[in-house]
Design an enzyme around this catalytic site. Structure first.
Site, short mmCIF file in Angstrom:
data_model
loop_
_atom_site.label_atom_id
_atom_site.label_comp_id
_atom_site.label_asym_id
_atom_site.label_seq_id
_atom_site.Cartn_x
_atom_site.Cartn_y
_atom_site.Cartn_z
NE ARG A 1 -1.70 -2.15 2.86
CZ ARG A 1 -1.81 -3.42 2.49
NH1 ARG A 1 -2.83 -3.81 1.79
NH2 ARG A 1 -0.91 -4.30 2.84
CB THR A 2 3.54 2.50 2.21
OG1 THR A 2 2.84 2.09 3.39
CG2 THR A 2 4.21 3.83 2.48
CE LYS B 1 26.69 -3.36 -8.45
NZ LYS B 1 26.81 -2.34 -9.51
NE ARG C 1 7.55 0.86 4.66
CZ ARG C 1 6.33 0.33 4.66
NH1 ARG C 1 6.16 -0.92 4.29
NH2 ARG C 1 5.29 1.03 5.04
CG HIS D 1 4.17 4.02 8.66
ND1 HIS D 1 4.24 4.86 7.56
CD2 HIS D 1 3.73 2.82 8.19
CE1 HIS D 1 3.87 4.18 6.49
NE2 HIS D 1 3.56 2.96 6.84
C1 NCD Z 1 2.31 -1.01 8.22
C2 NCD Z 1 3.81 -0.85 8.28
O1 NCD Z 1 4.51 -1.06 7.29
O2 NCD Z 1 4.26 -0.45 9.34
N1 NCD Z 1 1.82 -1.23 6.93
C3 NCD Z 1 1.58 -0.19 6.10
O3 NCD Z 1 2.40 0.66 5.88
N2 NCD Z 1 0.36 -0.11 5.55
C4 NCD Z 1 1.84 -2.03 9.19
C5 NCD Z 1 2.35 -3.43 9.07
O4 NCD Z 1 3.19 -3.74 8.24
O5 NCD Z 1 1.89 -4.24 9.87
#
Ligand code: NCD
Length: 307
Positions: free
Chosen positions: A52-53, A81, A102, A130
């Site tokens: 999703r993100t 590398k 991320r 997050h």
């Molecule tokens: C969350 C995350 O990555 O922290 N997911 C997300 O970004 N929608 C929650 C999770 O992975 O459980």
């Protein structure tokens, strides 16, 4: 020193900034396709898995007319590398106008923001924060409750490693919430966050059971997945992974306005029979992520979404 407008830590946002992003996300939702970012490049650097993100950030960029570069798996980048995060960020900041990142290390986004001349957006750093998920959570809460003020919010599951709940409680400090925390001892909300709540005078109660009684006391029921990837010992994960499973039958005393949120992915903690209840909101919540991420990208680039 780099002086870009970053989006790294939710605690840095004032109440006014939060509300203004919610207004901007609503404008994005009314009109998601426009060419405000034509000629811009958005880089998405994902050192940890995501569905999703990353896809909502990339969709947001595409719908606003920007182009997207990046990687969804660090194995296909020069990280394998031995390239350092420092060098990757220095380099990508020469190519892109904004970096969405991320990373599995806590503090990685802050570090990147400190060295990058282009804005950095934190799409999750280890078990820490997050903040863009929190903004879409707040947008979802505001849409379903008509306000962010004076709500009863129950957080369930992995409150130790879940970065979404850590960011959410910090953002809610502006809005006089009352929290219920439902977690086993091993995954309880860490003391540092509870001490913050104490300092802010925000009440919370801790429970081990997800009972209909607790469910009946909340406006928002925020379910989370046990974060398997953060456990040193998978035996410990096995002990706690199936402790909470929300089923439709447990919702009989729920308030009419109560909505169930989950950042997703779910791995068993919400049974499929909940999806058809009027309380289920998690898929709509994920859709809201698109509008909020349009708002966040525009905000760091100094662009307005107001009609
Ligand atoms: C969350 C995350 O990555 O922290 N997911 C997300 O970004 N929608 C929650 C999770 O992975 O459980």
């Amino acid at each position: 020193m780099p002086n870009a407008k970053n989006f790294v830590a939710i605690g840095k946002l004032s109440k006014e900034e939060i509300l203004s992003l919610i207004t901007a996300a609503a404008a994005a939702e009314r009109q998601p396709n426009r060419q405000i970012l034509a000629g811009h490049i958005v880089a998405t650097l994902f050192y940890e898995p995501s569905t999703r993100t990353r896809l909502s950030f990339e969709t947001a960029a595409n719908r606003l007319g920007a182009k997207v570069i990046g990687f969804s798996d660090p194995k296909v980048s020069s990280t394998t590398k031995g390239e350092t995060l420092n060098d990757t960020i220095q380099m990508v900041s020469n190519y892109a106008d904004v970096i969405v990142m991320r990373h599995y290390l806590e503090g990685a986004a802050l570090y990147a923001a400190e060295i990058s001349p282009t804005p950095v957006i934190n799409a999750g750093d280890g078990a820490h924060e997050h903040p863009t998920q929190t903004m879409l959570d707040l947008y979802s809460i505001h849409k379903t409750q008509g306000t962010l003020d004076d709500l009863d919010i129950c957080l369930v599951g992995d409150l130790k490693y879940g970065r979404t709940v850590h960011s959410l409680i910090q953002a809610m400090r502006h809005f006089r919430p009352r929290f219920h925390f439902v977690a086993p001892q091993e995954l309880a909300m860490p003391d540092e966050y509870k001490q913050q709540l104490d300092r802010w005078g925000i009440p919370y109660q801790e429970h081990h059971d997800l009972s209909p009684e607790v469910i009946g006391q909340c406006d928002i029921l925020y379910m989370t997945r046990v974060q398997r990837e953060r456990f040193q010992d998978l035996g410990e994960y096995e002990k706690v992974k199936d402790l909470y499973v929300l089923r439709a039958a447990m919702l009989q005393d729920a308030r009419e306005n109560m909505k169930i949120l989950h950042p997703l992915p779910r791995v068993g903690e919400i049974a499929y029979d909940v999806d058809a209840t009027p309380h289920a909101y998690y898929f709509k919540q994920a859709e809201n992520g698109l509008y909020m991420r349009e708002a966040i990208i525009c905000s760091v680039l100094g662009k307005s979404l107001e009609e």
